[in-house]
Design a protein around this motif. Structure first.
Motif, PDB file in Angstrom:
ATOM      1  N   ILE A 343      -1.475 -23.354  -2.489  1.00  0.00           N
ATOM      2  CA  ILE A 343      -0.922 -24.573  -1.840  1.00  0.00           C
ATOM      3  C   ILE A 343      -1.000 -25.646  -3.111  1.00  0.00           C
ATOM      4  O   ILE A 343      -0.108 -26.290  -3.268  1.00  0.00           O
ATOM      5  CB  ILE A 343      -1.798 -25.263  -0.687  1.00  0.00           C
ATOM      6  N   MET A 395      -7.032 -28.542   5.132  1.00  0.00           N
ATOM      7  CA  MET A 395      -5.304 -28.797   4.701  1.00  0.00           C
ATOM      8  C   MET A 395      -4.849 -30.094   5.471  1.00  0.00           C
ATOM      9  O   MET A 395      -4.062 -30.696   4.717  1.00  0.00           O
ATOM     10  CB  MET A 395      -4.724 -27.555   5.145  1.00  0.00           C
ATOM     11  N   PHE A 451       3.554 -22.767   6.410  1.00  0.00           N
ATOM     12  CA  PHE A 451       2.493 -21.646   5.993  1.00  0.00           C
ATOM     13  C   PHE A 451       2.452 -20.490   7.221  1.00  0.00           C
ATOM     14  O   PHE A 451       1.978 -20.733   8.203  1.00  0.00           O
ATOM     15  CB  PHE A 451       1.560 -22.292   5.694  1.00  0.00           C
ATOM     16  N   ASP A 510       1.343 -17.222  -1.558  1.00  0.00           N
ATOM     17  CA  ASP A 510       0.161 -17.904  -1.906  1.00  0.00           C
ATOM     18  C   ASP A 510      -0.601 -17.146  -2.919  1.00  0.00           C
ATOM     19  O   ASP A 510      -1.216 -17.708  -3.859  1.00  0.00           O
ATOM     20  CB  ASP A 510      -0.663 -18.328  -0.566  1.00  0.00           C
TER      21      ASP A 510
END
Length: 656
Positions: A343, A395, A451, A510
């Protein structure tokens, strides 16, 4: 002379019992761990050296536990002729060492499952993920059920047995008169021995994990240590978060910044902000009347090991078909091994460090650059869509504080078709993404980060959706194939939508599912697929080496967005500049810089290593130092830069 010493020996019995039993415990578990990974250990180090160094590391940890009551011991010495004081000391010492033994047991019994998952002994991830007990327990129960049950049962049994033993020893203790001068004579000698045990060396600096890093296999190096020590050291290192990568060189801040700015793709830019030294204006290579929507689909654990054309298992047929429709990256590399690292690199273009990802660090929760921040200033609506709980890995807090205007997570799916341990299925996620794009893109330009999570251990996904690649169902290959199926279904709908012609999509991993290997940097496990497609983008294959940090500036340029950016990644859409052909990777304490065929590895308190990397056969051949001082200086500057920018809170574009 012997008789006056006997009461002292009796008084110090808890220390001696703990010393012997703790060393026996740690040595026994080291033999167990060796038996699980005997081939890798035998290839990396001689067995004698392995176990002797292990004993030395255990002496350090045991001495750390002993030093605490030892430092308190002088407070009792003036009163040791009183039997009640002797009993108090004796019982307190028994309680302390019982707790220490339980900690040692618990950490070692937890290690095999952690090794299987992360290819190292427990480190900072061990306590970071304790914040999310439901997700972690689900992963352990489904992936390591047997070991979890053994660990829990054996720990409870150990507590029970130790409690019984401590009670028996306490009952048998008989206080006796003692001469304090003998006690004062013995104590300094024992204290010196304990301190020497902690230092493990007479050199200027005491031993640390780097002292025991005697092989090129990081996992084997971790086995030499014990798990209590590795966890303690990870906790200790938290105080060095802001300066984590400054250890790779002794360059001054101005020298680091000057060196980075002189890099090929940056040296033509102007850097107008003194307090934000890497901020520069990047003009878009695509001139558009209306900038494109941008959608990033971050795929959980989708390494190149699952993409047939990249040398992996053939479980991503939809991605293989899609790659001919856009920009396909053949040699794209992740910066790290965790989702938050992906991220950080993809959304912020931030370089990797030994510290925790900036998604979690305190100084980056506000006024830290993200694509959402720069695009929201240009009138974009910005949104994060996730199938799980957005608070995971911090997050939500990071995104809300840095430009994301909307967060959608598991609680926002009213009637999901399937819910697993890590949230709703990828099909549910992509259905939500499609619905949101239909609504949002009709109103304003949109930036969306989606995601996925289905490809995460314990690999739960809906029945009857794919033809299984293998049996049983819940394996990583099947989960990846399902994730690929959901991705294909999304793009089938997206192509028929009103937003397709004015939207740019990035599909990227990722990180790989597990990063392990006996190399200082297992480069093949950092290799990930990447694809940019949509709108009017012409197909293209990018064969040069690229990093996740290059994706943000490239996306903005292709979308027609000109902006001030602090990123040092390269805009790969610039045809007037040769591609950088380099990638950087952080693997524990090792920083890897892959440029062309040369892999340079910066190590903590160890010499720099150089290898010739052959990707076709995944082979690293040691080579003599081929780098000029200028080249090595550049690598060190890029390695040190993120710590400088984070520490000074300079990775941000100031608002006019």
């Amino acid at each position: 002379m012997i008789k006056p010493i006997l009461p002292i020996a009796e008084l110090l019995r808890p220390i001696f019992l703990f010393f012997v039993s703790a060393l026996a415990l740690l040595s026994g578990f080291r033999f167990l761990h060796f038996s699980l990974y005997s081939n890798r250990v035998s290839e990396a180090i001689g067995l004698g050296e392995f176990f002797i160094l292990g004993l030395r590391a255990d002496l350090m940890q045991v001495s750390y536990f002993i030093i605490i009551p030892f430092l308190a011991f002088p407070l009792f010495i003036p009163f040791m002729n009183r039997y009640r004081v002797q009993s108090l000391w004796y019982r307190a010492a028994l309680l302390w060492f019982t707790l220490c033994f339980i900690i040692l047991w618990f950490m070692e019994i937890s290690t095999p499952a952690f090794l299987a998952q992360y290819d190292t002994r427990p480190n900072r991830l061990f306590f970071e993920y304790l914040e999310y007990p439901a997700e972690v327990f689900s992963t352990l129960w489904n992936g390591f059920k047997t070991w979890l049950m053994i660990g829990a049962a054996s720990t409870l049994l150990t507590i029970y047995i130790l409690k019984r033993i401590a009670r028996i020893i306490a009952q048998r203790f008989q206080p006796e008169p003692m001469r304090r001068r003998y006690l004062l004579g013995v104590y300094p000698l024992l204290l010196v021995m304990v301190v020497l045990g902690i230092r493990s060396t007479l050199a200027h600096r005491p031993a640390n994990p780097a002292f025991f890093a005697v092989t090129s296999d990081a996992m084997v190096n971790s086995l030499i240590l014990n798990s209590t020590y590795t966890l303690e050291y990870a906790l200790y290192n938290l105080k060095h978060e802001s300066k984590a990568n400054l250890i790779y060189g002794d360059m001054k801040t101005d020298e680091v910044l000057t060196t980075v700015k002189q890099n090929t793709h940056l040296k033509e830019y102007e850097f107008p902000y003194k307090d934000y030294p890497t901020v520069h204006f990047q003009p878009a290579t695509r001139k558009r009347e209306k900038p494109l929507n941008i959608v990033i689909i971050l795929e959980e654990s989708l390494g190149a090991t699952f993409v047939e054309s990249l040398g992996g298992v053939p479980v991503t047929p939809n991605l293989e078909r899609l790659k001919s429709d856009g920009w396909w990256f053949e040699r794209l590399y992740a910066t790290g091994t965790r989702s938050v690292r992906g991220i950080e690199a993809v959304v912020s273009g931030f370089l990797p460090t030994r510290a925790r990802s900036t998604v979690k660090l305190s100084n980056s929760q506000r006024q830290f650059f993200t694509l959402a921040d720069v695009l929201s200033r240009q009138g974009y609506f910005t949104e994060f869509i996730y199938g799980g709980q957005a608070h995971f890995d911090n997050m939500a807090n990071f995104f809300v504080g840095n430009g994301f205007q909307s967060i959608i997570d598991q609680d926002d799916y009213k009637t999901p078709n399937f819910t697993g341990s890590w949230g709703v299925s990828d099909e549910d996620l992509f259905n939500k993404l499609h619905q949101r794009l239909v609504v949002n893109t009709a109103k304003h330009p949109t930036f969306t980060l989606a995601f996925s999570s289905s490809n995460h251990e314990p690999f739960k996904f809906p029945d009857n959706t794919i033809k299984l690649h293998e049996e049983p169902k819940n394996t990583v290959n099947n989960a990846v194939k399902y994730a690929d199926y959901a991705l294909g279904e999304f793009f089938r709908k997206a192509r028929q939508s009103n937003y397709w012609d004015n939207t740019l999509f990035l599909v990227v991993a990722d990180h790989d599912t597990r990063v392990y290997g006996d190399d200082l940097i297992p480069v093949n496990k950092f290799h990930i697929p990447g694809l940019i497609l949509g709108a009017d983008l012409e197909p293209r294959t990018i064969k040069s080496t690229a990093s996740q940090i290059d994706l943000a500036p490239t996306l903005l340029s292709l979308a027609g967005v000109s902006a001030y950016l602090p990123t040092v990644g390269q805009d790969l859409s610039r045809t007037d500049k040769a591609p950088g052909n380099r990638a950087m990777m952080q693997f524990g304490d090792n920083y890897g810089w892959l440029e062309g065929e040369t892999l340079t590895v910066l190590r903590v308190n160890k010499p720099t290593e150089h290898y010739r990397y052959i990707p076709e056969v995944d082979k690293q051949e040691p080579i003599e130092d081929p780098l000029s001082p200028e080249q090595l200086k550049k690598i060190r500057a890029f390695a040190m830069l993120p710590s400088i920018l984070y520490q000074s809170r300079e990775y941000y574009v100031p608002k006019d």
